[in-house]
Write an enzyme that holds these catalytic residues in place. Sequence first.
Site, PDB file in Angstrom:
ATOM      1  N   ASP A 223     -10.088 -15.428  10.452  1.00  0.00           N
ATOM      2  CA  ASP A 223      -8.750 -15.410   9.863  1.00  0.00           C
ATOM      3  C   ASP A 223      -7.917 -14.316  10.532  1.00  0.00           C
ATOM      4  O   ASP A 223      -8.443 -13.513  11.308  1.00  0.00           O
ATOM      5  CB  ASP A 223      -8.825 -15.225   8.335  1.00  0.00           C
ATOM      6  CG  ASP A 223      -9.842 -14.183   7.881  1.00  0.00           C
ATOM      7  OD1 ASP A 223     -10.267 -13.360   8.717  1.00  0.00           O
ATOM      8  OD2 ASP A 223     -10.202 -14.171   6.700  1.00  0.00           O
TER       9      ASP A 223
ATOM     10  N   ASN B 137     -13.031 -12.692  -5.457  1.00  0.00           N
ATOM     11  CA  ASN B 137     -12.589 -13.901  -6.171  1.00  0.00           C
ATOM     12  C   ASN B 137     -13.231 -15.161  -5.602  1.00  0.00           C
ATOM     13  O   ASN B 137     -12.770 -16.266  -5.864  1.00  0.00           O
ATOM     14  CB  ASN B 137     -11.060 -14.009  -6.152  1.00  0.00           C
ATOM     15  CG  ASN B 137     -10.518 -14.163  -4.733  1.00  0.00           C
ATOM     16  OD1 ASN B 137     -11.280 -14.192  -3.774  1.00  0.00           O
ATOM     17  ND2 ASN B 137      -9.201 -14.267  -4.601  1.00  0.00           N
TER      18      ASN B 137
ATOM     19  N   HIS C  28     -13.352 -15.965  -2.384  1.00  0.00           N
ATOM     20  CA  HIS C  28     -12.758 -16.520  -1.158  1.00  0.00           C
ATOM     21  C   HIS C  28     -13.711 -16.404   0.019  1.00  0.00           C
ATOM     22  O   HIS C  28     -14.565 -15.511   0.068  1.00  0.00           O
ATOM     23  CB  HIS C  28     -11.375 -15.912  -0.865  1.00  0.00           C
ATOM     24  CG  HIS C  28     -11.346 -14.513  -0.332  1.00  0.00           C
ATOM     25  ND1 HIS C  28     -10.625 -13.503  -0.926  1.00  0.00           N
ATOM     26  CD2 HIS C  28     -11.912 -13.955   0.757  1.00  0.00           C
ATOM     27  CE1 HIS C  28     -10.748 -12.393  -0.214  1.00  0.00           C
ATOM     28  NE2 HIS C  28     -11.536 -12.643   0.800  1.00  0.00           N
TER      29      HIS C  28
ATOM     30  N   GLU D  28      -8.371 -19.034  -0.348  1.00  0.00           N
ATOM     31  CA  GLU D  28      -8.321 -18.461  -1.690  1.00  0.00           C
ATOM     32  C   GLU D  28      -8.646 -19.525  -2.746  1.00  0.00           C
ATOM     33  O   GLU D  28      -8.672 -20.733  -2.441  1.00  0.00           O
ATOM     34  CB  GLU D  28      -6.912 -17.905  -1.937  1.00  0.00           C
ATOM     35  CG  GLU D  28      -6.527 -16.748  -1.016  1.00  0.00           C
ATOM     36  CD  GLU D  28      -7.084 -15.414  -1.494  1.00  0.00           C
ATOM     37  OE1 GLU D  28      -8.110 -15.370  -2.210  1.00  0.00           O
ATOM     38  OE2 GLU D  28      -6.478 -14.381  -1.144  1.00  0.00           O
TER      39      GLU D  28
HETATM   40  C1  GLP Z   1     -10.983 -10.144   3.618  1.00  0.00           C
HETATM   41  C2  GLP Z   1     -11.287 -11.109   4.754  1.00  0.00           C
HETATM   42  C3  GLP Z   1     -12.502 -11.921   4.448  1.00  0.00           C
HETATM   43  C4  GLP Z   1     -13.630 -10.984   4.028  1.00  0.00           C
HETATM   44  C5  GLP Z   1     -13.262 -10.296   2.734  1.00  0.00           C
HETATM   45  C6  GLP Z   1     -14.357  -9.417   2.154  1.00  0.00           C
HETATM   46  O1  GLP Z   1     -10.173 -10.743   2.655  1.00  0.00           O
HETATM   47  N1  GLP Z   1     -10.201 -11.998   5.045  1.00  0.00           N
HETATM   48  O2  GLP Z   1     -12.864 -12.679   5.597  1.00  0.00           O
HETATM   49  O3  GLP Z   1     -14.789 -11.713   3.855  1.00  0.00           O
HETATM   50  O4  GLP Z   1     -12.110  -9.539   3.015  1.00  0.00           O
HETATM   51  O5  GLP Z   1     -14.184  -8.086   2.539  1.00  0.00           O
HETATM   52  P1  GLP Z   1     -15.272  -6.956   2.247  1.00  0.00           P
HETATM   53  O6  GLP Z   1     -16.414  -7.245   3.156  1.00  0.00           O
HETATM   54  O7  GLP Z   1     -14.591  -5.676   2.609  1.00  0.00           O
HETATM   55  O8  GLP Z   1     -15.637  -7.050   0.824  1.00  0.00           O
END
Ligand code: GLP
Length: 248
Positions: free
Chosen positions: A67, A136, A138, A143
Site C-alpha cells: 500500500d 480493526n 485491516h 479497511e
Molecule cells: C498500516 C499499514 C498496514 C500494516 C498496519 C499494521 O496501516 N498500512 O499494512 O499492516 O499498519 O501496523 P503495525 O505493524 O505497526 O501494527
Amino acid sequence: MRLIRTASAQQFDRCAADLLCAQVLAQPGTQVALPTGRTPLGLYASLLGRTATELAALRRAHYVNLDEYLGLGPSDPRSYAHFLQRQVFGPLGIGASQLRLLRGDMPDANAECAQFEDALQAAGGIGVAVLGLGANGHIAFNEPGTPWNTRTHVADLSAETLAVNERLNGAAPLPRRGLTLGVATLRAARTVLLLAAGESKAEALRRLLAGVPDLQWPATSLLGHPDLTLLCSPELAALLPARAGTAA
Ligand code: GLP
C-alpha cells in the site's frame, strides 16, 4: 490456516524470516508483497544475517509495496516506498530492477492502480504476501467493509488507522487516502504470511480464529486460503487457548 505461536520477539522475527526465506527459495524470482508498520521491523532487520543462499534468493525476488499514501512520492520519508527502501531494499542491496512500487504521487491514482494490478498479473501474480494486521482487522489499506472482489484501488483510511499511523510517524499529518492491493489481489497470492503482533490486535485475532468470514474484519477474507500461515507474537499467543496452533 496454520497458526504458529512464538514465545519471544526474537523467535517471532526469526520465524517470520525463516518462512519468507523458505518461500523465496521455493519460488525463485517470485513477486513478494511487503508490509510497513512496526510488526515487520524485526523481520527486516534479521534478513541481513541469513545464509548466502537465502540472501541470493532474496535478491533474486521481485518486490511490491502492499500500500501507499495518496499524494506521497517515494522520496517523501512518510511514504511506504521510502520505509521499505530504508528497512529492506537499501540494506539488502535490492536494486530498482527488482522493484515494482505502487506510487502515490501519480496524477491519476486510479490509472496507477489499474496499471499496477495489470503489471502484477502479467508477471504471474503475488507469490508471497507478507501482511501485517490492523487493530480493526485491516490488511494493507483494505479497511472494514471493503468488498472482497477488489483489486488494487484507491481507499479511504479509517480514523483509527490514521490515528495509529500518525502516532507512529511522530504525529506528522498523513494523507486521508491510500492506494492498496485489493482483497482479491491478496487472496490470490500463492502464499500468505500474516504477522500478528501487539495487544491491540487481540480482537482482530479473535475474529480470525473464530473462523467466520466477516466483511467488517478484512483479515477474515483470508480464511480458507490454501497456504496461509498466521504468526503470533508472544503477547498475542498468551491470549490464545493453550492448545491452539503449534509453537515455533
Ligand atoms: C498500516 C499499514 C498496514 C500494516 C498496519 C499494521 O496501516 N498500512 O499494512 O499492516 O499498519 O501496523 P503495525 O505493524 O505497526 O501494527
